[in-house]
Structure formats: structure tokens, C-alpha cells
Design an enzyme around this catalytic site. Structure first.
Site, mmCIF file in Angstrom:
data_model
loop_
_atom_site.group_PDB
_atom_site.id
_atom_site.type_symbol
_atom_site.label_atom_id
_atom_site.label_comp_id
_atom_site.label_asym_id
_atom_site.label_seq_id
_atom_site.Cartn_x
_atom_site.Cartn_y
_atom_site.Cartn_z
ATOM 1 N N GLU A 1 35.604 43.039 40.248
ATOM 2 C CA GLU A 1 35.091 41.734 40.708
ATOM 3 C C GLU A 1 35.686 41.325 42.052
ATOM 4 O OE1 GLU A 1 36.232 38.983 37.659
ATOM 5 O OE2 GLU A 1 35.140 40.033 36.087
ATOM 6 N N PRO A 2 35.529 42.139 43.081
ATOM 7 C CA PRO A 2 36.120 41.752 44.363
ATOM 8 C C PRO A 2 35.399 40.566 44.980
ATOM 9 C CG PRO A 2 34.696 43.653 44.674
ATOM 10 C CD PRO A 2 34.747 43.386 43.183
ATOM 11 N N CYS B 1 42.125 12.718 58.828
ATOM 12 C CA CYS B 1 43.270 11.816 58.809
ATOM 13 C C CYS B 1 44.330 12.246 57.812
ATOM 14 C CB CYS B 1 42.786 10.419 58.472
ATOM 15 S SG CYS B 1 41.550 9.919 59.632
HETATM 16 N N1 LLP Z 1 37.367 37.270 39.192
HETATM 17 C C1 LLP Z 1 37.894 36.128 38.706
HETATM 18 C C2 LLP Z 1 37.845 35.868 37.265
HETATM 19 C C3 LLP Z 1 38.496 35.220 39.598
HETATM 20 O O1 LLP Z 1 39.016 34.092 39.118
HETATM 21 C C4 LLP Z 1 38.529 35.494 40.991
HETATM 22 C C5 LLP Z 1 39.146 34.559 41.931
HETATM 23 C C6 LLP Z 1 37.959 36.705 41.440
HETATM 24 C C7 LLP Z 1 37.387 37.557 40.520
HETATM 25 C C8 LLP Z 1 37.932 37.092 42.878
HETATM 26 O O2 LLP Z 1 39.204 37.228 43.413
HETATM 27 P P1 LLP Z 1 39.389 37.828 44.890
HETATM 28 O O3 LLP Z 1 38.919 39.261 44.856
HETATM 29 O O4 LLP Z 1 38.588 37.029 45.818
HETATM 30 O O5 LLP Z 1 40.836 37.699 45.124
HETATM 31 N N2 LLP Z 1 40.877 29.949 46.925
HETATM 32 C C9 LLP Z 1 41.910 30.963 46.913
HETATM 33 C C10 LLP Z 1 41.570 32.117 46.031
HETATM 34 C C11 LLP Z 1 41.189 31.731 44.617
HETATM 35 C C12 LLP Z 1 40.771 32.883 43.746
HETATM 36 C C13 LLP Z 1 40.223 32.426 42.446
HETATM 37 N N3 LLP Z 1 39.713 33.469 41.593
HETATM 38 C C14 LLP Z 1 42.213 31.397 48.343
HETATM 39 O O6 LLP Z 1 41.581 30.881 49.274
HETATM 40 O O7 LLP Z 1 43.094 32.206 48.572
#
Ligand code: LLP
Length: 431
Positions: A290-291, A359
């Protein structure tokens, strides 16, 4: 000259002829700002495809693998459509994200996994009716509700328990999810009992097991450790007569925001895949990944115009027309984003704070950052903003959100128009 196949870290580069100016692929950012205004999110379609192919081609075994893009990272319909055309499935966390997949690529609904610790009855019904691939169930209560809704709708519901493996993800505490102190998943020690109990439900179909330990994880090791624990559970279940078809290793693979020149995307994915395969060993299961960030972060930049340059007693502030409502990562996680002037001026670099108009003192993109001289009217690009940028934007300070363009070759397609102030008032009521 780089060949079209070369793996790029970012699609943003300075022109090699004439006065240097920043391009996204073959489009100059100056021309995009002229055409669409600022702040503007700019993404490269080619770069997103390239990252997706890197993931697809990183297999070290013949194991069947489905790559479910995490919609939350960047949920633009155009990006979902582009990825679906490459064969992507989707990891969603809400009924809204399900509807996005339906609109962008209805043919991909069967490749959707539904994560999230707080699904409502309505969301569960939508998922069952859409015949998604699997629900990732995060509690016993949720499993009971899923069973009840599936029975009511007389439709089967495939599920994977999301287990919490109690593995430290070595990342920012806000985006680490795999320790027993976090709200996510079911303690792995309880999973066996819950799978056994679920066998009594006619409409529940155990599909697999899923795990997600956090985000922006820059080492392969925690992924391997989590999958080893998951593999042990799958073997125990097989001994109980419960045969799972699939292991979902979640997302979380990080990028290098601070030293992109040392970052090797191909080697990074390959080490990650290897750690996961090692953890799975010869287990006869398919794999779901799940990237989110890894596919889209470096493909995007937030293009913004400098409004003012203000020197206070101690600091110089470069005030841009984009703010924390457009890109909250620096404020929320103290995240580092490289910032490049679109048409760099010559002169000594000086430490500046790049800040927005909102702000709050937390409204900054960079603090104490050395930059070449910038003047009001100049454009700057906040890089690596393709993930969790627009997706986490808001209308704070009643600021309309930016437009988004997707660059492909020489073409730049507007994929979301800039919000107008009138848009913001649409849901509000006065007596
Ligand atoms: N699968 C699940 C169940 C997740 O909760 C997430 C991300 C992903 C996949 C994807 O993760 P990634 O490959 O993008 O790392 N807003 C934060 C990141 C929050 C991630 C939440 N879950 C940031 O800007 O760093």
C-alpha cells in the site's frame, strides 16, 4: 542527457540552456504560474508512473502482488485514474475515498482494500455493495458489525484482520502506528482466536491478514520484522484449518527529503521487497502493498510567489502566497522540504525563514534556511510536496485551496481548478 528510462529522484530540474529556470519535465514552472496562477501544485505524470513501475518490477519471487496505492497521500481523481490504468488497486480509509475510486476508475473497485479504525455502518455498507477486495478490520466490534451488515445485505464480505505487531517503525511519533501503545490494529496475540470465531459467520470470508507499522520509514528492517510476525500467525492459522490467501504489508516506505541526491529509489524499493519476501519465506500467499508517499511525494511541488521580504531584528522573512493551509507538513511534523527559487538570482546565500500569510507562528515552510537572494514577485518551489500536501490542505483563514496541474510531456493539464471564495461559502447557512 538522461535517457527516458533513467530513474529520476525528482522531475524538477533547471534548464540547461539560457538563464537557468526550473522545469517540471518539459514544462517551465514560470509558464505554469503565468497560466494558472499561484499557489499551484504541479505533478509529473511520468514520474508517478515510473515509481509505480519500480514497485511493480521489484518482485524477487513469482509471488502474485497487488499494489494498492494509498489514496490518502494524494487523492486527485486524475492521479487515481492514471494509476488504475497501470493496474493499481487502492487502499482507502473512508466512504469518500471509495467514491473517488468509483468516479476515477470504477473498474478498479474489486482491487480496493478498506483500512481505518473507525468505519461507520454506512461506509461498511458501501464497501460490501461495491464488492471490494477486502475490509481491513481493526477491532472485534468492527468485525461483528461487518458480519451483521453482510448478513443484512446478503452479500459476502472478505476481511483481513489488521494486526498490530508491536514493532517500532523508527519514524516520527505522529506517523508511527505499529506499537501496542497505538490505536491501530488488533494485538497480534488475539488474532488467532478472532479468526477462529469468525468462522461461525456465514457471510464473513477470511481473506488475509494486514499490517501497517507507520509512514516515512527509511529502513527495510522494521518491515521485515513485522512480516515475520505476520507469517508466523498465518502458519498457526493454517494449522487450525484457516487458510489465508493474502498478506498485506501496508505502506510506509520513506523517501529522503533532506539529501535527495543520495537517494536511490530503485535500491530502496528493492531492499524493501527483499525484506518482505524474506519475512514471508515460502508461505503460499499473495502479497498486497500500500505505498502512498513513495509513489507521489517527489513527483510534486508547491509553486508559490514571494509577496514580501521583511527583515526583522534577528531574521529575514520571505513571505509567500502559499501557507500552512496549503502544505501543513512543516508545521505539523517539523518536516523538511527543499525550496528552490524558480529563476535563481546570483549573490550570496543568506539564512531566511520562508513563511506563509496565515496568522500562526507555525506557518512556515523553512526556518533558518540558506537561500540565494529572493525578491518580491519571484517564484519558489517547495519540493517533494506531492504526498500529504494538497490532501491535507484546508481552508483555514478562509483561504481558497490551490489549483493542481499534471504535467505529461509538454502538456500540463489542469486537474483541479483553483477554489473561488464563493466555493467556500457554498455549504454555509444564514437565517
Ligand atoms: N496504508 C495505511 C493503512 C496507512 O495508514 C497509510 C498511511 C498508508 C498505507 C500509506 O503510507 P505511506 O506509504 O504514504 O507512508 N500525513 C503524514 C503521513 C500519514 C500516513 C498515514 N497512513 C505525513 O505527511 O508524513
Amino acid at each position: 542527457m538522461a535517457s527516458p528510462q533513467a530513474i529520476t529522484v525528482r522531475p524538477f530540474h533547471y534548464s540547461s540552456t539560457g538563464k537557468p529556470t526550473l522545469f517540471c519535465g518539459q514544462r517551465s514552472l514560470e509558464s505554469l504560474a503565468r497560466e494558472h496562477g499561484t499557489p499551484l501544485y504541479v505533478y509529473s505524470a511520468d514520474q508517478i508512473r515510473q515509481r509505480f513501475h519500480l514497485f511493480q518490477q521489484s518482485a524477487t519471487t513469482s509471488r502474485q502482488t497487488l499494489i494498492c496505492y494509498a489514496v490518502k497521500a494524494n487523492s486527485a481523481l486524475a492521479i487515481l485514474q492514471l494509476l488504475a490504468a497501470e493496474g493499481a488497486g487502492f487502499d482507502i480509509v473512508s466512504g469518500g475515498e471509495l467514491e473517488r475510486v468509483r468516479r476515477a476508475a470504477p473498474e478498479a473497485l474489486g482491487r480496493v482494500v478498506f483500512s481505518g479504525a473507525g468505519k461507520t455502518t454506512e461506509e461498511i455498507d458501501l464497501g460490501i455493495q461495491a464488492e471490494i477486495l477486502a475490509f481491513h478490520v481493526e477491532s472485534e466490534d468492527e468485525l461483528s458489525l461487518l458480519a451483521a451488515r453482510a448478513a443484512r445485505l446478503r452479500r459476502p464480505a472478505r476481511f483481513s484482520l489488521r494486526v498490530n505487531p508491536d514493532v517500532f517503525a523508527q519514524t516520527h511519533p505522529y506517523i508511527s502506528t505499529g506499537l501496542s501503545e497505538h490505536k491501530f490494529g488488533i494485538p497480534i496475540a488475539q488474532a488467532r482466536r478472532i479468526y477462529r470465531a469468525a468462522q461461525a459467520h456465514r457471510w464473513l470470508q477470511p481473506h488475509g491478514v494486514s499490517v501497517h507499522i507507520g509512514s516515512q520509514i527509511c529502513s527495510a528492517e522494521p518491515f521485515g520484522a513485522a512480516i515475520q510476525r505476520v507469517a508466523r500467525l498465518v502458519r498457526q492459522l493454517a494449522a487450525d484449518g484457516i487458510v489465508l490467501q493474502s498478506v498485506d504489508a501496508g505502506g510506509g516506505l520513506g523517501i529522503d527529503y533532506e539529501s535527495p541526491r543520495a537517494f536511490d529509489p530503485a535500491a530502496t524499493v528493492s531492499a524493501y521487497r527483499q525484506a518482505i519476501e524474506q519475512g514471508l519465506g515460502n508461505l503460499p500467499v499473495s502479497l498486497v502493498l500500500e505505498p502512498g508517499r513513495f509513489l507521489v511525494a517527489q513527483a510534486g511541488a508547491l509553486l508559490t510567489r514571494v509577496l514580501y521580504v521583511k527583515k526583522n531584528v534577528r531574521r529575514t522573512f520571505v513571505i509567500t502566497d502559499a501557507g500552512m493551509n496549503d502544505l501543513i507538513r512543516p508545521a505539523l511534523y517539523e518536516a523538511y522540504h527543499e525550496i528552490l527559487p524558480v529563476a535563481p538570482r546570483t549573490g550570496r546565500t543568506l539564512p531566511v525563514d520562508v513563511v506563509g500569510p496565515v496568522c500562526e507562528s507555525g506557518d512556515f515552510f523553512a526556518r533558518n534556511r540558506r537561500m540565494p537572494p529572493v525578491l518580491p514577485g519571484d517564484l519558489v518551489a517547495v519540493l517533494d510536496s506531492g504526498a500529504y500536501g494538497m490532501a491535507q490542505s484546508s481552508n483555514y483563514n478562509t483561504r481558497p485551496r490551490p489549483a493542481e496541474v499534471l504535467v505529461q510531456g509538454r502538456e500540463a493539464r489542469l486537474i483541479r481548478r483553483r477554489e473561488s471564495i464563493a466555493d467556500l461559502f457554498a455549504p454555509e447557512l444564514l437565517p
